[in-house]
Motif scaffolding. Sequence first.
Motif, PDB file in Angstrom:
ATOM      1  N   LEU A  70       0.538  -1.126   0.351  1.00 36.94           N
ATOM      2  CA  LEU A  70      -0.494  -0.371  -0.261  1.00 36.94           C
ATOM      3  C   LEU A  70       0.778   1.378  -0.068  1.00 36.94           C
ATOM      4  O   LEU A  70       0.273   2.494  -1.053  1.00 36.94           O
ATOM      5  N   ARG A  71       1.559   1.237   0.813  1.00 32.71           N
ATOM      6  CA  ARG A  71       2.621   2.570   0.609  1.00 32.71           C
ATOM      7  C   ARG A  71       3.656   3.167  -0.360  1.00 32.71           C
ATOM      8  O   ARG A  71       3.624   3.650  -0.646  1.00 32.71           O
ATOM      9  N   GLU A  73       2.274   1.669  -3.643  1.00 32.88           N
ATOM     10  CA  GLU A  73       1.954   1.961  -4.533  1.00 32.88           C
ATOM     11  C   GLU A  73       1.617   3.352  -4.122  1.00 32.88           C
ATOM     12  O   GLU A  73       0.945   3.788  -5.407  1.00 32.88           O
ATOM     13  N   SER A  74       0.609   3.802  -3.491  1.00 37.98           N
ATOM     14  CA  SER A  74       0.667   5.472  -2.778  1.00 37.98           C
ATOM     15  C   SER A  74       1.169   5.657  -2.949  1.00 37.98           C
ATOM     16  O   SER A  74       1.100   6.724  -3.448  1.00 37.98           O
ATOM     17  N   SER A  76       2.589   7.465  -1.078  1.00 38.06           N
ATOM     18  CA  SER A  76       1.814   7.962   1.315  1.00 38.06           C
ATOM     19  C   SER A  76       1.515   6.967   1.965  1.00 38.06           C
ATOM     20  O   SER A  76       2.309   5.683   1.851  1.00 38.06           O
ATOM     21  N   TRP A  78      -0.504   7.587   4.432  1.00 36.44           N
ATOM     22  CA  TRP A  78      -1.413   6.666   4.836  1.00 36.44           C
ATOM     23  C   TRP A  78      -1.969   6.399   4.168  1.00 36.44           C
ATOM     24  O   TRP A  78      -2.669   5.558   5.818  1.00 36.44           O
ATOM     25  N   PRO A  79      -2.251   4.984   3.714  1.00 35.61           N
ATOM     26  CA  PRO A  79      -2.805   3.989   4.235  1.00 35.61           C
ATOM     27  C   PRO A  79      -2.693   2.360   4.607  1.00 35.61           C
ATOM     28  O   PRO A  79      -3.292   1.563   4.983  1.00 35.61           O
ATOM     29  N   TRP A 129       3.786  -5.211  -8.233  1.00 42.20           N
ATOM     30  CA  TRP A 129       3.423  -3.768  -8.361  1.00 42.20           C
ATOM     31  C   TRP A 129       4.579  -3.137  -8.103  1.00 42.20           C
ATOM     32  O   TRP A 129       5.625  -3.126  -7.907  1.00 42.20           O
ATOM     33  N   ARG A 132       6.581   3.803  -5.894  1.00 44.34           N
ATOM     34  CA  ARG A 132       6.923   5.700  -5.940  1.00 44.34           C
ATOM     35  C   ARG A 132       7.467   5.695  -4.932  1.00 44.34           C
ATOM     36  O   ARG A 132       6.971   5.730  -3.479  1.00 44.34           O
ATOM     37  N   THR A 134       6.526   9.008  -3.472  1.00 43.39           N
ATOM     38  CA  THR A 134       5.635   9.809  -3.528  1.00 43.39           C
ATOM     39  C   THR A 134       4.130   9.972  -4.257  1.00 43.39           C
ATOM     40  O   THR A 134       4.008   9.355  -4.915  1.00 43.39           O
ATOM     41  N   PRO A 135       3.296  10.347  -4.081  1.00 37.78           N
ATOM     42  CA  PRO A 135       1.557  10.081  -4.675  1.00 37.78           C
ATOM     43  C   PRO A 135       1.638  10.485  -5.961  1.00 37.78           C
ATOM     44  O   PRO A 135       1.446   9.916  -7.024  1.00 37.78           O
TER      45      PRO A 135
END
Length: 147
Positions: A70-71, A73-74, A76, A78-79, A129, A132, A134-135
């Motif tokens: 999640l970290r 791929e996004s 960010s 926050w996920p 996956w 990145r 940053t978003p």
Amino acid sequence: GEELGWRGYLAPRLLDAGVPWAQALSGLIWGLWHLPLLLRIRGPLGLEHLVTESLFVVLTIALGVAMMRLRLESGSMWPPIVLHGVWNEALSSLASATKPSQSIWLGESGILMTAASLLLLAPLLRGSWSARRTPEAVPYATFSARS
């Protein structure tokens, strides 16, 4: 705070360094980091505690890989932060409803609870996956669940 350390700092650096099985290693380190606290809370180490502590480490490996995905791929933090908070609250609520004699089966890291958790995490543990920083960033690498 944990997510900033584990998924925000450690995990990307392990991947950048080309460490084999970086995702699983990050989850293993996270699980082992919790063990002293768990041993202090749960008391003397018996067979039941050995099983539940081992299952806890298995669960943190799987959950760590899912949160790392999640970290990355996004881009960010926050996920994984939200997943960590929701996971802790859901597990502690379910575990608090069980009797101490049922903890090996239904406790926070009991056999049935760990099996159900792994089934829920399965979609995040498969496939590949992109990563990145940053978003807004363009993905800089692609990782698979096996690397």
